[in-house]
Scaffold this motif. Structure first.
Motif, PDB file in Angstrom:
ATOM      1  N   TRP A  44      34.446  39.556 -33.123  1.00  0.00           N
ATOM      2  CA  TRP A  44      34.751  40.714 -33.949  1.00  0.00           C
ATOM      3  C   TRP A  44      36.139  41.262 -33.634  1.00  0.00           C
TER       4      TRP A  44
ATOM      5  N   VAL B 181      33.338  44.290 -24.946  1.00  0.00           N
ATOM      6  CA  VAL B 181      34.516  44.644 -25.733  1.00  0.00           C
ATOM      7  C   VAL B 181      35.738  44.750 -24.829  1.00  0.00           C
TER       8      VAL B 181
ATOM      9  N   LEU C 286      27.627  45.093 -33.863  1.00  0.00           N
ATOM     10  CA  LEU C 286      27.601  44.556 -32.506  1.00  0.00           C
ATOM     11  C   LEU C 286      26.173  44.444 -31.986  1.00  0.00           C
TER      12      LEU C 286
ATOM     13  N   ALA D 273      33.952  41.580 -28.889  1.00  0.00           N
ATOM     14  CA  ALA D 273      34.859  42.228 -29.829  1.00  0.00           C
ATOM     15  C   ALA D 273      36.143  42.631 -29.148  1.00  0.00           C
TER      16      ALA D 273
END
Length: 344
Positions: free
Chosen positions: A78, A245, A159, A167
Motif C-alpha cells: 500500500w 507501516v 490495512l 504500507a
C-alpha cells in the motif's frame, strides 16, 4: 440470493487482473468491470474517471457474486499519502511492469472513501475491493496500490482487511504543502475547505482543536488545517499498525529518488530487483509524474518553490504563524520517521 452467486464464469473472469473493477456503487453493492490492458496502468495518471483505456464493454456484477473469490496468495503493498506529496512520482518509480505494477488511485477506493464520508455502511466492500485490486498482473508479480488521499478515512479498513500487507505512509512538511497549494489553479484551491472538513471528519483532531482553528481566516490557513488533519490521520495509522507501516517524508524522496524507491520496494516485499527499480526510479525522477512527456526534476521544482516562497512570503508567513498558534499544539504526536536505509 443473487443470480450471479452460483455463476462460476464470474469467478473465472475475476481470476484475471485485466478484468478490472472500474467502479463501485456502494449503495447497490455492485462493481463495474471491464477488460483493460496492462499498458493502461502506465498510461493513466490516475485510474479513476481519468483512466486512459479503451473500454469495449462494461459489466455490472453484484458484490455477492464475488464473495467466494479467494484472497490472492501474495498480499498487496500500500502507498497511503496526504495531498501534494509526490505519491504519483513514487508510484511510477515502483512500477516495473514485468515484475510489479502500481495501481494509481483506483476509483473503487474513492467510492469507498466517499461512502464512508457520507456515513454509509461499507460492510465487506473494503475487504472485497482489496482482494480484487491485489490480483497479480504477471505470474508471481506484485501489486502496489496507491489510494487517493480522499480514501485516508478507509485506510485502516484496507490495512485490516489485508493483514499480511505493508504500507508506506507518504507525507510532506507544512511549508511544502502551502507552496504546493499556491501553485495550483483556482478550481483546485476552491476545494481546500471541503478537503479539510473531510479529513477532520475522518479523525479526532477536531476534538482537540480550539474554536479558532475551525474558522481559518483565509484559504491558505484552510490549507494548513487540511494538512494538519491529514497529518493526524497518518499519525493514527502509524500508531495503530506499528511495524506494518513506514512513514516517508517527501523531502527524502526528492533528495534521493532512486535510493528511496529501492528501499520502499524492498521493505514492501515487492518482487522486482533493486537494479530494475533503480532504473525505473531514475527515469521517473526526470519526468513530470502527471505528464510524463514533460521533463521535470528536483532542481526545477526547487526553483519554482523558491519563486512561490518569495512572491507569497507574507501569506505563507501568516499561515505558518496561524498554524503554529492554533494547529500544532493539538497534533497528536510527531511522526515516527526513520531514514529509509534503516527500514527493516
Amino acid at each position: 440470493m443473487s443470480p450471479f452467486a452460483a455463476d462460476t464464469s464470474v469467478l473465472q473472469r475475476a481470476a484475471e487482473a485485466a478484468w478490472f473493477p472500474l467502479d463501485l456503487n456502494v449503495p447497490e453493492r455492485s462493481f463495474s468491470f471491464a477488460r483493460i490492458d496492462a499498458e493502461a496502468l502506465e498510461r493513466s495518471t490516475f485510474m479513476d474517471t481519468r483512466l486512459d483505456a479503451a473500454i469495449a464493454q462494461v459489466e455490472t456484477v453484484p458484490a455477492d457474486a464475488l464473495a467466494a473469490f479467494p484472497v490472492p496468495a501474495t498480499p498487496p503493498a500500500w502507498l497511503l499519502h496526504t495531498s501534494f506529496c509526490g505519491s504519483t512520482l513514487l508510484a511510477r518509480a515502483l512500477h516495473v511492469p514485468a515484475r510489479q505494477v502500481a495501481l494509481k488511485e483506483p476509483l473503487v477506493l474513492r467510492r469507498l472513501g466517499d461512502a464512508r464520508h457520507a456515513g454509509r455502511d461499507l460492510g465487506d466492500l473494503c475487504e472485497l475491493s482489496a482482494r480484487l485490486l491485489s490480483r497479480p498482473w504477471t505470474d508471481g508479480g506484485g501489486v502496489l496500490i496507491k489510494a487517493t488521499h480522499a480514501a485516508l478515512n478507509v485506510a485502516p479498513d484496507l490495512l485490516a482487511a489485508t493483514p499480511a500487507s505493508r504500507a508506506v505512509l507518504l507525507t510532506s512538511s507544512l511549508d511544502d504543502f502551502l507552496v504546493s497549494n499556491l501553485k495550483k489553479n483556482a478550481d483546485t484551491q476552491a476545494k481546500i475547505p471541503a478537503l479539510a472538513e473531510r479529513a477532520l471528519q475522518a479523525g479526532t483532531l477536531h476534538l482537540r482543536l480550539p474554536p479558532q482553528a475551525l474558522q481559518p481566516p483565509d484559504l491558505l490557513c484552510a490549507a494548513a488545517l487540511q494538512w494538519a488533519a491529514q497529518r493526524d490521520l497518518v499519525v493514527s495509522l502509524a500508531n495503530r499498525f506499528g511495524d506494518r507501516v513506514r512513514v516517508l517524508d517527501f523531502e527524502a524522496l526528492l533528495a534521493a529518488p532512486v535510493d528511496v524507491a529501492v528501499a520502499c520496494s524492498r521493505w514492501l516485499r515487492l518482487p522486482a530487483s533493486a537494479d530494475d527499480v533503480a532504473a525505473r526510479a531514475a527515469e521517473a525522477s526526470l519526468r513530470n509524474a502527471k505528464a510524463v512527456s514533460v521533463a521535470y526534476g528536483a532542481d526545477q521544482r526547487e526553483r519554482e518553490a523558491q519563486l512561490v516562497l518569495e512572491h507569497h512570503a507574507d501569506l505563507i508567513a501568516h499561515a505558518r504563524g496561524w498554524a503554529a498558534r492554533f494547529l500544532q499544539p493539538a497534533l497528536a504526536a510527531q511522526l515516527p520517521m526513520t531514514a529509509v536505509e534503516h527500514w527493516t
